[in-house]
Design a protein around this motif. Structure first.
Motif, short mmCIF file in Angstrom:
data_model
loop_
_atom_site.label_atom_id
_atom_site.label_comp_id
_atom_site.label_asym_id
_atom_site.label_seq_id
_atom_site.Cartn_x
_atom_site.Cartn_y
_atom_site.Cartn_z
N THR A 170 2.12 4.20 -15.31
CA THR A 170 2.03 4.95 -14.05
C THR A 170 2.11 4.02 -12.84
O THR A 170 2.68 4.38 -11.81
N LEU A 173 5.71 3.14 -12.21
CA LEU A 173 6.44 4.20 -11.52
C LEU A 173 6.36 4.03 -10.01
O LEU A 173 7.34 4.24 -9.29
N GLU A 174 5.18 3.65 -9.52
CA GLU A 174 5.03 3.43 -8.09
C GLU A 174 5.86 2.24 -7.62
O GLU A 174 6.39 2.25 -6.49
N TYR A 192 5.51 10.16 -9.68
CA TYR A 192 4.25 9.41 -9.59
C TYR A 192 3.16 10.26 -8.96
O TYR A 192 2.01 10.27 -9.44
#
Length: 323
Positions: A170, A173-174, A192
């Motif tokens: 996660t 993803l950012e 995200y």
């Protein structure tokens, strides 16, 4: 001006006035209804089971006019138009888009009738004017998909490097939202944010495939979901996926080179007849007018348009090679 055209324009004007009056009356109670619905949801919240998942709330209004929004929500086709506008990266709502289409059709009708003084030409112009905004939105959508496909391997490489460096999936993803250009950054930012606000990662990935219905995206989502369920080296999987996508992209470029002659032939065959008719209408109207006034000319027009349409789909089938 013919009575039929006048009746059509009167109908359009009266319909717009009716929607305007309804929206003015409905907007007075819209804020009160919204507050009432929020209070009702707050009262129902404690009754929910602890394991129930709350959906992420999004602004899915089809029109800012409440009365029109309620009507448009009943149509599945209008919902598809809203999805197409979102995929095209256009902030226009479906209700406003339909209003632009109607306005474009009315303007095209007036212009065509003012130049030709013929009802048949006015009806054709109205149809073309109504479809023109949809064609533009579809063009924007295809161009955005092409740009996404071009930048998508770079995003996968960034994700693989971040995972290999020890970052969580996660968090990686950012990082994509900061390092890759649009439209990849905007789509991964939404991915995200959806999982950040409580949506399961699986559902957020499936939403990505709905926003970007591309084969490469489906490969990526399937690989990530399988890895999360069965385990394995995610960085190695992403590296292999990036290589496959780049090879597919390279083959697609080669296919476009090999089919360039067919695409040029299709453009010439589809564009020459209307261009010739338009030029003849300007240079020698008396020569081309029987095509629109004589019954035999009408038959020839229908036959020509039918054959042109069949030829378009045949050539399109030949030059479209799935990779």
């Amino acid at each position: 001006m013919p009575a039929g055209l006048i009746a059509l324009l009167v109908f359009v004007v009266v319909a717009l006035l009716a929607f305007g009056m309804g929206s003015i009356l409905d907007q007075r109670n819209a804020r009160a209804r919204l507050i009432k619905e929020r209070l009702a949801n707050e009262r129902k919240a404690p009754e929910l089971a602890p394991d129930e998942e709350l959906a992420l709330l999004r602004d899915e209004q089809l029109s800012q006019i409440p009365a029109l929004d309620n009507i448009l929500r009943r149509s599945e086709r209008v919902t598809d138009i809203q999805k197409m506008l979102a995929q095209a990266g256009m902030a226009t709502r479906a209700g406003n888009f339909l209003g632009i289409s109607v306005l474009s059709g009315v303007v095209a009708t007036f212009l065509a009738y003012g130049l030709s003084k013929r009802v048949e030409v006015a009806w054709v112009a109205m149809l073309v004017g109504f479809v023109l905004p949809y064609a533009y939105a579809s063009y924007r959508r295809n161009k955005r998909f092409e740009k996404f496909e071009e930048l998508f391997p770079e995003a996968i490489d960034t994700l693989a490097r971040a995972v290999r460096a020890g970052h969580a999936f996660t968090t990686a993803l950012e990082m994509i939202t900061d390092e890759v250009a649009d439209p990849v950054s905007s789509e991964f930012r939404q991915l995200y944010e959806e999982q950040k606000f409580g949506m399961p990662v699986r559902d957020a990935l499936l939403n990505l495939t709905e926003r970007m219905p591309l084969v490469d995206v489906k490969f990526f989502v399937t690989a990530v979901m399988l890895q999360r369920e069965t385990g394995g080296n995610l960085a190695e999987i992403l590296d292999n996926l990036s290589y496959v996508i780049r090879e597919r992209f390279k083959i697609q470029r080669q296919v476009r080179v090999y089919t360039a002659q067919g695409r040029l032939t299709m453009a010439l065959l589809m564009g020459m007849p209307p261009i010739i008719v338009a030029v003849m209408l300007l240079l020698n109207p008396a020569f081309i007018r029987p095509l629109f006034s004589d019954p035999i000319g009408h038959t020839l027009l229908v036959a020509g348009i039918t054959l042109q349409t069949i030829g378009y789909f045949v050539i399109r089938k030949i030059i479209r090679i799935q990779v």
